[in-house]
Design a protein around this motif. Structure first.
Motif, PDB file in Angstrom:
ATOM      1  N   MET A 171      18.760  55.270   2.897  1.00 38.34           N
ATOM      2  CA  MET A 171      19.059  56.074   3.776  1.00 38.34           C
ATOM      3  C   MET A 171      19.896  54.630   4.962  1.00 38.34           C
ATOM      4  O   MET A 171      19.472  54.339   5.088  1.00 38.34           O
ATOM      5  CB  MET A 171      17.496  56.581   4.754  1.00 38.34           C
ATOM      6  N   MET A 172      20.658  55.953   5.371  1.00 39.14           N
ATOM      7  CA  MET A 172      21.888  55.210   5.804  1.00 39.14           C
ATOM      8  C   MET A 172      21.413  55.461   7.653  1.00 39.14           C
ATOM      9  O   MET A 172      20.944  55.696   7.982  1.00 39.14           O
ATOM     10  CB  MET A 172      22.883  56.070   6.094  1.00 39.14           C
ATOM     11  N   HIS A 173      21.502  54.020   7.911  1.00 42.11           N
ATOM     12  CA  HIS A 173      21.567  53.644   9.799  1.00 42.11           C
ATOM     13  C   HIS A 173      22.241  54.699  10.477  1.00 42.11           C
ATOM     14  O   HIS A 173      23.224  55.154   9.799  1.00 42.11           O
ATOM     15  CB  HIS A 173      21.564  52.379   9.899  1.00 42.11           C
ATOM     16  N   LYS A 174      22.129  54.930  12.051  1.00 44.50           N
ATOM     17  CA  LYS A 174      23.088  55.717  12.844  1.00 44.50           C
ATOM     18  C   LYS A 174      24.380  55.159  13.092  1.00 44.50           C
ATOM     19  O   LYS A 174      25.634  55.192  12.742  1.00 44.50           O
ATOM     20  CB  LYS A 174      22.795  54.868  14.123  1.00 44.50           C
ATOM     21  N   LYS A 175      24.357  53.476  12.542  1.00 39.59           N
ATOM     22  CA  LYS A 175      25.393  53.325  12.927  1.00 39.59           C
ATOM     23  C   LYS A 175      26.643  53.148  11.898  1.00 39.59           C
ATOM     24  O   LYS A 175      27.528  52.616  11.977  1.00 39.59           O
ATOM     25  CB  LYS A 175      25.354  51.533  13.855  1.00 39.59           C
ATOM     26  N   ASP A 176      25.918  52.590  10.947  1.00 39.93           N
ATOM     27  CA  ASP A 176      26.803  53.427   9.485  1.00 39.93           C
ATOM     28  C   ASP A 176      27.395  54.431   9.492  1.00 39.93           C
ATOM     29  O   ASP A 176      28.174  54.706   8.929  1.00 39.93           O
ATOM     30  CB  ASP A 176      25.443  52.720   8.166  1.00 39.93           C
ATOM     31  N   ALA A 177      26.075  55.347   9.276  1.00 40.31           N
ATOM     32  CA  ALA A 177      26.842  56.351   9.725  1.00 40.31           C
ATOM     33  C   ALA A 177      28.042  56.916  10.557  1.00 40.31           C
ATOM     34  O   ALA A 177      28.522  57.461  10.252  1.00 40.31           O
ATOM     35  CB  ALA A 177      25.911  57.497  10.126  1.00 40.31           C
ATOM     36  N   ALA A 178      27.697  55.744  12.074  1.00 40.60           N
ATOM     37  CA  ALA A 178      28.363  56.295  12.929  1.00 40.60           C
ATOM     38  C   ALA A 178      30.067  55.937  12.344  1.00 40.60           C
ATOM     39  O   ALA A 178      31.292  56.981  12.652  1.00 40.60           O
ATOM     40  CB  ALA A 178      28.742  55.571  14.182  1.00 40.60           C
ATOM     41  N   SER A 179      29.873  54.967  11.977  1.00 35.10           N
ATOM     42  CA  SER A 179      31.437  54.374  11.399  1.00 35.10           C
ATOM     43  C   SER A 179      32.175  55.147  10.101  1.00 35.10           C
ATOM     44  O   SER A 179      33.641  55.313  10.247  1.00 35.10           O
ATOM     45  CB  SER A 179      31.246  52.968  10.647  1.00 35.10           C
ATOM     46  N   VAL A 180      31.471  55.351   9.943  1.00 31.55           N
ATOM     47  CA  VAL A 180      32.014  56.724   8.313  1.00 31.55           C
ATOM     48  C   VAL A 180      32.004  57.571   8.844  1.00 31.55           C
ATOM     49  O   VAL A 180      33.444  58.223   8.780  1.00 31.55           O
ATOM     50  CB  VAL A 180      30.751  57.641   7.208  1.00 31.55           C
ATOM     51  N   VAL A 181      31.903  58.321   9.926  1.00 31.56           N
ATOM     52  CA  VAL A 181      32.101  60.049  10.756  1.00 31.56           C
ATOM     53  C   VAL A 181      33.529  59.415  11.039  1.00 31.56           C
ATOM     54  O   VAL A 181      34.200  60.638  11.842  1.00 31.56           O
ATOM     55  CB  VAL A 181      30.913  60.394  11.519  1.00 31.56           C
ATOM     56  N   LEU A 182      33.371  58.604  11.796  1.00 32.86           N
ATOM     57  CA  LEU A 182      34.673  58.167  12.811  1.00 32.86           C
ATOM     58  C   LEU A 182      36.550  58.140  12.143  1.00 32.86           C
ATOM     59  O   LEU A 182      37.055  58.705  12.164  1.00 32.86           O
ATOM     60  CB  LEU A 182      34.775  56.957  13.994  1.00 32.86           C
ATOM     61  N   THR A 183      35.591  57.573  10.946  1.00 34.80           N
ATOM     62  CA  THR A 183      36.522  57.419   9.541  1.00 34.80           C
ATOM     63  C   THR A 183      37.271  58.387   9.351  1.00 34.80           C
ATOM     64  O   THR A 183      38.461  58.617   9.269  1.00 34.80           O
ATOM     65  CB  THR A 183      36.149  55.995   8.455  1.00 34.80           C
ATOM     66  N   VAL A 184      36.358  58.993   8.777  1.00 34.30           N
ATOM     67  CA  VAL A 184      36.371  60.473   7.998  1.00 34.30           C
ATOM     68  C   VAL A 184      37.199  61.531   9.244  1.00 34.30           C
ATOM     69  O   VAL A 184      38.310  62.776   9.275  1.00 34.30           O
ATOM     70  CB  VAL A 184      35.534  61.247   7.688  1.00 34.30           C
ATOM     71  N   TRP A 185      36.525  61.018  10.807  1.00 37.20           N
ATOM     72  CA  TRP A 185      37.223  62.232  11.875  1.00 37.20           C
ATOM     73  C   TRP A 185      38.963  61.849  11.860  1.00 37.20           C
ATOM     74  O   TRP A 185      39.730  62.570  12.035  1.00 37.20           O
ATOM     75  CB  TRP A 185      36.167  61.982  13.256  1.00 37.20           C
ATOM     76  N   MET A 186      38.831  60.027  12.210  1.00 42.30           N
ATOM     77  CA  MET A 186      40.148  59.631  12.196  1.00 42.30           C
ATOM     78  C   MET A 186      41.032  60.483  10.891  1.00 42.30           C
ATOM     79  O   MET A 186      42.710  60.812  11.505  1.00 42.30           O
ATOM     80  CB  MET A 186      40.560  58.526  12.457  1.00 42.30           C
ATOM     81  N   LEU A 187      41.165  59.975   9.992  1.00 46.09           N
ATOM     82  CA  LEU A 187      41.636  60.684   8.956  1.00 46.09           C
ATOM     83  C   LEU A 187      42.428  61.861   8.665  1.00 46.09           C
ATOM     84  O   LEU A 187      42.727  62.219   8.318  1.00 46.09           O
ATOM     85  CB  LEU A 187      40.919  60.549   7.268  1.00 46.09           C
TER      86      LEU A 187
END
Length: 87
Positions: free
Chosen positions: A1-17
């Motif tokens: 299971m992914m932690h919040k801070k790991d998921a946040a970096s993925v979501v931010l990368t997807v948002w910026m792309l």
């Protein structure tokens, strides 16, 4: 299971792309618009991952980054206002 801070970096990368792709498709070449909208996404993600009942060590660094990004966001807004007022 992914932690919040790991998921946040993925979501931010997807948002910026996604944001950069949308600006490319719409042929908008304003870097300040990209920075402003990317910072809005960053602020939303920071708000969502901020723990309610505990205070892990990484939150202090995220808060410092949020303060720096708030200053950058304010600078972008001020420059945009000066550009509009100046003609």
């Amino acid at each position: 299971m992914m932690h919040k801070k790991d998921a946040a970096s993925v979501v931010l990368t997807v948002w910026m792309l996604t944001l950069s792709g949308l600006l490319y498709i719409l042929n908008i070449q304003d870097l300040r618009l990209f920075i402003a909208t990317a910072l809005v996404g960053f602020f939303i993600i920071v708000y969502l991952i901020h723990p309610t009942y505990s205070r892990p060590g990484y939150i202090r660094n995220i808060n410092r980054m949020a303060i720096a990004c708030t200053g950058l966001f304010g600078l972008v807004i001020v420059l945009r206002i000066l550009e509009l007022v100046g003609g």
